[in-house]
Design a protein around this motif. Sequence first.
Motif, PDB file in Angstrom:
ATOM      1  N   ARG A 128     -18.294 -12.641  29.499  1.00 33.73           N
ATOM      2  CA  ARG A 128     -18.555 -13.755  28.583  1.00 33.73           C
ATOM      3  C   ARG A 128     -17.339 -14.678  28.484  1.00 33.73           C
ATOM      4  N   LYS A 130     -15.960 -18.071  26.160  1.00 36.18           N
ATOM      5  CA  LYS A 130     -16.147 -18.981  25.026  1.00 36.18           C
ATOM      6  C   LYS A 130     -15.697 -20.370  25.446  1.00 36.18           C
ATOM      7  N   ARG A 132     -15.406 -24.493  24.009  1.00 34.92           N
ATOM      8  CA  ARG A 132     -15.502 -25.375  22.849  1.00 34.92           C
ATOM      9  C   ARG A 132     -15.892 -26.774  23.313  1.00 34.92           C
ATOM     10  N   PHE A 163     -26.521 -19.492  29.575  1.00 37.49           N
ATOM     11  CA  PHE A 163     -25.897 -20.104  28.400  1.00 37.49           C
ATOM     12  C   PHE A 163     -26.803 -19.780  27.210  1.00 37.49           C
ATOM     13  N   ASP A 165     -26.677 -19.745  23.957  1.00 41.98           N
ATOM     14  CA  ASP A 165     -26.744 -20.527  22.721  1.00 41.98           C
ATOM     15  C   ASP A 165     -26.630 -22.031  22.959  1.00 41.98           C
ATOM     16  N   ALA A 166     -26.770 -22.466  24.207  1.00 39.26           N
ATOM     17  CA  ALA A 166     -26.812 -23.901  24.480  1.00 39.26           C
ATOM     18  C   ALA A 166     -28.094 -24.481  23.888  1.00 39.26           C
ATOM     19  N   SER A 167     -28.082 -25.771  23.602  1.00 41.89           N
ATOM     20  CA  SER A 167     -29.284 -26.423  23.092  1.00 41.89           C
ATOM     21  C   SER A 167     -30.410 -26.385  24.110  1.00 41.89           C
ATOM     22  N   PHE A 227     -25.567 -29.484  25.107  1.00 41.48           N
ATOM     23  CA  PHE A 227     -24.924 -29.077  23.859  1.00 41.48           C
ATOM     24  C   PHE A 227     -25.100 -30.239  22.874  1.00 41.48           C
ATOM     25  N   TYR A 233     -19.458 -22.392  22.135  1.00 40.27           N
ATOM     26  CA  TYR A 233     -20.638 -21.850  22.810  1.00 40.27           C
ATOM     27  C   TYR A 233     -20.207 -20.727  23.751  1.00 40.27           C
ATOM     28  N   THR A 234     -21.207 -20.023  24.299  1.00 43.53           N
ATOM     29  CA  THR A 234     -20.945 -18.902  25.195  1.00 43.53           C
ATOM     30  C   THR A 234     -21.563 -19.151  26.561  1.00 43.53           C
TER      31      THR A 234
END
Length: 273
Positions: A128, A130, A132, A163, A165-167, A227, A233-234
Motif C-alpha cells: 500500500r 499513501k 496526498r 485505488f 478509495d478514489a472517487s 480524486f 488516498y491509497t
Amino acid sequence: MACSFFTACEDEDPSEDLFSDQIDTSGDDPEGSDPDSEEASNDDSSEEESNSDEGNSNDGSSGESGNSGSDSCTPSNYIFEEEGGVILGELEDSSFSGSWQKQGSGSSAYLRWTGSQYFGDPGNGVVRFKIRITNPGSYRFSWRSSVTIGNNGTEHNDTWLRFPDASDFYATKNNSTIYPKGTGKSPNPNGASADGWFKVYRTGNNTDFKWEAYTSDHDGHIIHADFDSPGIYTMEISARSTGHGVDKFALVRTDLNFNDALGGAMSEITCGD
C-alpha cells in the motif's frame, strides 16, 4: 510533519498507438503480443501453488532509496505528495514483505515479485502507498516495469493495481471506458479482473524497463483514477506474475503533458501518522 525529503500482459496492440505520448525507455513499441500467452488456459487461482508469500514485514528498511532523516519515520508512514498535478514515486519506497524483494540500490532499485503466481486471485502480497492529492481531478496512471524471468516480454509482465478509495477508477481507449470487475460498474475488461482490481501489463517482446501500463486483454486501455476532493488516498498493488519487476509509478492530471511529467523530479515524501 518532519522527515520530508526527495527520493531521488501483455496485450495485443490496438491498431492505434495508445502510448504515443508516453516515454518508452527501451524504444520498444507495443507489438501485438498475446498478453497472457503463458496463462491463456490457466488464468485461475486453482493453478497457483499454495504457499505463504506474505513473509515477515520489511517495514522500516524498505525505503532505502531515500533518507528520511528521522528514525521514527518508517515506510508505512510515507505519504507521496502531489504537486502541480503530478506524483512520481519509487515503488520500493514502501512497506513490503515476504516475496516482494528489493533488487539493486539507489536509483537502480526496484521491487520484484518472487513468489507464487496469482493469475485469477488478486489481494495476495498487497503493498500500500499513501498519496496526498492537493489538486483534485482526473489522473492518468503508469509505471516503469520489466520482465526479469526469461526473454519473452509477454510473460511474467503484470501486477494487480487498485485505488480503493478514489472517487473513480477506470480505463479508457478512444470512446471506450471500462471498470474493474466487482465494482458494480460496467463494461469490464477482457480477461482477469476482480474485487476492484485491474490486471496491469506491459506489451512487446523486449524485457527491459519501460514506462507502459495497459489493462484489458487484446484491447489495451489506459488507466485513470479520479480524486474529487483534496486528501490522502491509497494506491495498492498485489502480486500476479512471478518475476515482474516494478520500479517507478506516475499519476499525472489529464490536463497536463504526460511526457513532460515523466521527466520531472521524484515527488516529495512526508511522514504521516
